[in-house]
Design a protein around this motif. Structure first.
Motif, mmCIF file in Angstrom:
data_model
loop_
_atom_site.group_PDB
_atom_site.id
_atom_site.type_symbol
_atom_site.label_atom_id
_atom_site.label_comp_id
_atom_site.label_asym_id
_atom_site.label_seq_id
_atom_site.Cartn_x
_atom_site.Cartn_y
_atom_site.Cartn_z
ATOM 1 N N THR A 75 -1.258 7.390 -17.930
ATOM 2 C CA THR A 75 -0.515 8.320 -18.763
ATOM 3 C C THR A 75 -0.582 7.862 -20.210
ATOM 4 O OG1 THR A 75 1.552 9.552 -18.984
ATOM 5 C CG2 THR A 75 1.749 7.183 -18.577
ATOM 6 N N THR A 76 0.031 8.649 -21.080
ATOM 7 C CA THR A 76 0.171 8.296 -22.491
ATOM 8 C C THR A 76 1.644 8.432 -22.845
ATOM 9 O OG1 THR A 76 -0.120 10.579 -23.233
ATOM 10 C CG2 THR A 76 -2.122 9.229 -23.039
ATOM 11 N N VAL A 77 2.031 7.909 -23.989
ATOM 12 C CA VAL A 77 3.422 8.042 -24.410
ATOM 13 C C VAL A 77 3.796 9.519 -24.499
ATOM 14 C CG1 VAL A 77 5.046 7.597 -26.299
ATOM 15 C CG2 VAL A 77 3.455 5.813 -25.589
ATOM 16 N N LYS A 78 2.866 10.339 -24.953
ATOM 17 C CA LYS A 78 3.106 11.782 -25.089
ATOM 18 C C LYS A 78 3.441 12.432 -23.740
ATOM 19 C CE LYS A 78 0.859 16.020 -26.657
ATOM 20 N NZ LYS A 78 -0.360 16.596 -27.242
ATOM 21 N N HIS A 79 2.795 11.999 -22.669
ATOM 22 C CA HIS A 79 2.979 12.611 -21.349
ATOM 23 C C HIS A 79 3.867 11.777 -20.413
ATOM 24 C CE1 HIS A 79 -0.899 14.358 -22.759
ATOM 25 N NE2 HIS A 79 -0.227 15.452 -22.421
ATOM 26 N N LEU A 80 4.436 10.695 -20.927
ATOM 27 C CA LEU A 80 5.189 9.772 -20.090
ATOM 28 C C LEU A 80 6.333 10.453 -19.340
ATOM 29 C CD1 LEU A 80 5.746 6.915 -19.062
ATOM 30 C CD2 LEU A 80 7.134 6.553 -21.117
ATOM 31 N N LYS A 81 7.146 11.208 -20.030
ATOM 32 C CA LYS A 81 8.311 11.832 -19.390
ATOM 33 C C LYS A 81 7.891 12.731 -18.225
ATOM 34 C CE LYS A 81 12.386 14.614 -20.342
ATOM 35 N NZ LYS A 81 13.143 15.352 -21.355
ATOM 36 N N ALA A 82 6.918 13.591 -18.459
ATOM 37 C CA ALA A 82 6.455 14.497 -17.397
ATOM 38 C C ALA A 82 5.814 13.709 -16.252
ATOM 39 C CB ALA A 82 5.466 15.511 -17.958
ATOM 40 N N ASP A 83 5.032 12.686 -16.580
ATOM 41 C CA ASP A 83 4.372 11.900 -15.534
ATOM 42 C C ASP A 83 5.371 11.079 -14.721
ATOM 43 O OD1 ASP A 83 1.877 12.912 -16.058
ATOM 44 O OD2 ASP A 83 1.292 11.276 -17.396
ATOM 45 N N LEU A 84 6.436 10.601 -15.357
ATOM 46 C CA LEU A 84 7.476 9.894 -14.607
ATOM 47 C C LEU A 84 8.119 10.825 -13.591
ATOM 48 C CD1 LEU A 84 9.241 7.810 -17.399
ATOM 49 C CD2 LEU A 84 7.993 6.911 -15.425
ATOM 50 N N GLN A 85 8.396 12.049 -14.000
ATOM 51 C CA GLN A 85 9.008 13.012 -13.087
ATOM 52 C C GLN A 85 8.037 13.440 -11.992
ATOM 53 O OE1 GLN A 85 10.251 16.021 -15.866
ATOM 54 N NE2 GLN A 85 12.241 15.075 -16.179
ATOM 55 N N HIS A 86 6.789 13.680 -12.362
ATOM 56 C CA HIS A 86 5.802 14.187 -11.404
ATOM 57 C C HIS A 86 5.357 13.118 -10.403
ATOM 58 C CE1 HIS A 86 1.687 15.321 -10.077
ATOM 59 N NE2 HIS A 86 2.289 16.482 -9.887
ATOM 60 N N HIS A 87 5.011 11.928 -10.880
ATOM 61 C CA HIS A 87 4.444 10.890 -10.008
ATOM 62 C C HIS A 87 5.485 9.947 -9.414
ATOM 63 C CE1 HIS A 87 0.398 12.106 -11.019
ATOM 64 N NE2 HIS A 87 0.732 12.087 -12.296
ATOM 65 N N PRO B 79 0.835 -1.206 0.000
ATOM 66 C CA PRO B 79 0.000 0.000 0.000
ATOM 67 C C PRO B 79 0.867 1.253 0.000
ATOM 68 C CG PRO B 79 -0.900 -1.599 1.518
ATOM 69 C CD PRO B 79 0.439 -2.140 1.058
ATOM 70 N N GLY B 80 0.492 2.196 -0.846
ATOM 71 C CA GLY B 80 1.261 3.423 -0.980
ATOM 72 C C GLY B 80 2.151 3.436 -2.211
ATOM 73 N N ASP B 81 2.463 2.256 -2.769
ATOM 74 C CA ASP B 81 3.230 2.223 -4.013
ATOM 75 C C ASP B 81 2.395 2.834 -5.128
ATOM 76 O OD1 ASP B 81 5.410 1.016 -2.859
ATOM 77 O OD2 ASP B 81 5.070 -0.959 -3.756
ATOM 78 N N ARG B 82 3.080 3.315 -6.164
ATOM 79 C CA ARG B 82 2.387 3.912 -7.311
ATOM 80 C C ARG B 82 2.679 3.125 -8.575
ATOM 81 N NH1 ARG B 82 4.087 7.715 -4.386
ATOM 82 N NH2 ARG B 82 6.070 7.941 -5.444
ATOM 83 N N PHE B 83 1.629 2.826 -9.312
ATOM 84 C CA PHE B 83 1.731 2.201 -10.624
ATOM 85 C C PHE B 83 1.417 3.258 -11.664
ATOM 86 C CE2 PHE B 83 1.796 -1.568 -8.301
ATOM 87 C CZ PHE B 83 1.885 -2.686 -9.114
ATOM 88 N N LEU B 84 2.214 3.309 -12.716
ATOM 89 C CA LEU B 84 1.954 4.194 -13.839
ATOM 90 C C LEU B 84 1.602 3.299 -15.019
ATOM 91 C CD1 LEU B 84 2.097 7.189 -14.833
ATOM 92 C CD2 LEU B 84 4.378 6.620 -15.669
ATOM 93 N N SER B 85 0.442 3.538 -15.599
ATOM 94 C CA SER B 85 -0.012 2.686 -16.690
ATOM 95 C C SER B 85 -0.160 3.475 -17.975
ATOM 96 C CB SER B 85 -1.357 2.045 -16.341
ATOM 97 O OG SER B 85 -1.786 1.256 -17.442
ATOM 98 N N MET B 86 0.295 2.862 -19.072
ATOM 99 C CA MET B 86 0.144 3.456 -20.390
ATOM 100 C C MET B 86 -0.915 2.719 -21.207
ATOM 101 S SD MET B 86 4.059 4.379 -21.401
ATOM 102 C CE MET B 86 4.819 2.864 -20.863
ATOM 103 N N PRO C 146 6.662 6.845 -10.187
ATOM 104 C CA PRO C 146 6.051 5.542 -9.898
ATOM 105 C C PRO C 146 7.073 4.488 -9.487
ATOM 106 C CG PRO C 146 6.286 5.836 -12.253
ATOM 107 C CD PRO C 146 6.678 7.141 -11.618
ATOM 108 N N HIS C 147 6.597 3.520 -8.724
ATOM 109 C CA HIS C 147 7.418 2.377 -8.357
ATOM 110 C C HIS C 147 7.387 1.327 -9.460
ATOM 111 C CE1 HIS C 147 6.299 4.216 -4.482
ATOM 112 N NE2 HIS C 147 7.552 3.926 -4.182
ATOM 113 N N TYR C 148 6.279 1.287 -10.206
ATOM 114 C CA TYR C 148 6.079 0.284 -11.253
ATOM 115 C C TYR C 148 5.440 0.926 -12.479
ATOM 116 C CZ TYR C 148 6.578 -2.722 -7.176
ATOM 117 O OH TYR C 148 7.032 -3.313 -6.038
ATOM 118 N N ILE C 149 5.777 0.404 -13.653
ATOM 119 C CA ILE C 149 5.170 0.869 -14.894
ATOM 120 C C ILE C 149 4.527 -0.330 -15.576
ATOM 121 C CG2 ILE C 149 5.564 1.906 -17.153
ATOM 122 C CD1 ILE C 149 7.963 3.344 -15.928
#
Length: 146
Positions: A45-57, A13-20, A59-62
């Motif tokens: 996220t989307t491929v277009k926003h991936l870089k910004a979302d990686l920096q902002h969020h 609990p508390g980990d973050r997943f980033l999904s494309m 994530p522990h997992y993609i």
């Protein structure tokens, strides 16, 4: 996949997943069930926003499928190819060093796994420590950082 995902992704609990992947994708849906039943945060996220979302969020997992990673890889290769010779040389050298490191790490981890199967200690903290991050497709780990 929902039942077996825990063996590969020991998220807490508390980990973050980033999904494309879109929410209606079969693999996305199964990982969502896993994520939501374990109290894990989901970010889309989307491929277009991936870089910004990686920096902002951060994530522990993609979560994604091979096609997305192949597309990202091709884009990176195009950028390297279009770079000035010095930058291209440095980028390719760093990629080669990274690949050599990952291969050495695999050898080390398989050695540790062999040791743990013959001794009473476990290497789970080495392989799946709390600070680890994974890129995975289905039940296949693509990249792991310990």
């Amino acid at each position: 996949q929902i039942n077996n995902l825990w063996d590969i992704v020991p998220a807490v609990p508390g980990d973050r997943f980033l999904s494309m992947l879109p929410p209606w994708h079969a693999y996305e849906r199964s990982t969502e069930y896993f994520i939501f039943t374990h109290g894990i945060q989901q970010v889309y996220t989307t491929v277009k926003h991936l870089k910004a979302d990686l920096q902002h969020h951060q994530p522990h997992y993609i979560i994604s499928v091979p096609l997305v990673y192949e597309t990202l890889y091709s884009s990176i290769q195009r950028q390297i190819s279009a770079s000035p010779p010095a930058r291209k040389t440095v980028a390719l050298a760093l990629i080669k060093i990274s690949l050599l490191f990952m291969e050495a790490k695999k050898i080390y981890e398989s050695y540790q796994t062999v040791l743990s199967s013959h001794h009473s200690f476990s290497t789970c903290s080495i392989i799946y420590g709390q600070e680890s991050s994974l890129l995975f497709c289905g039940l296949c780990i693509i990249w792991q950082r310990c």
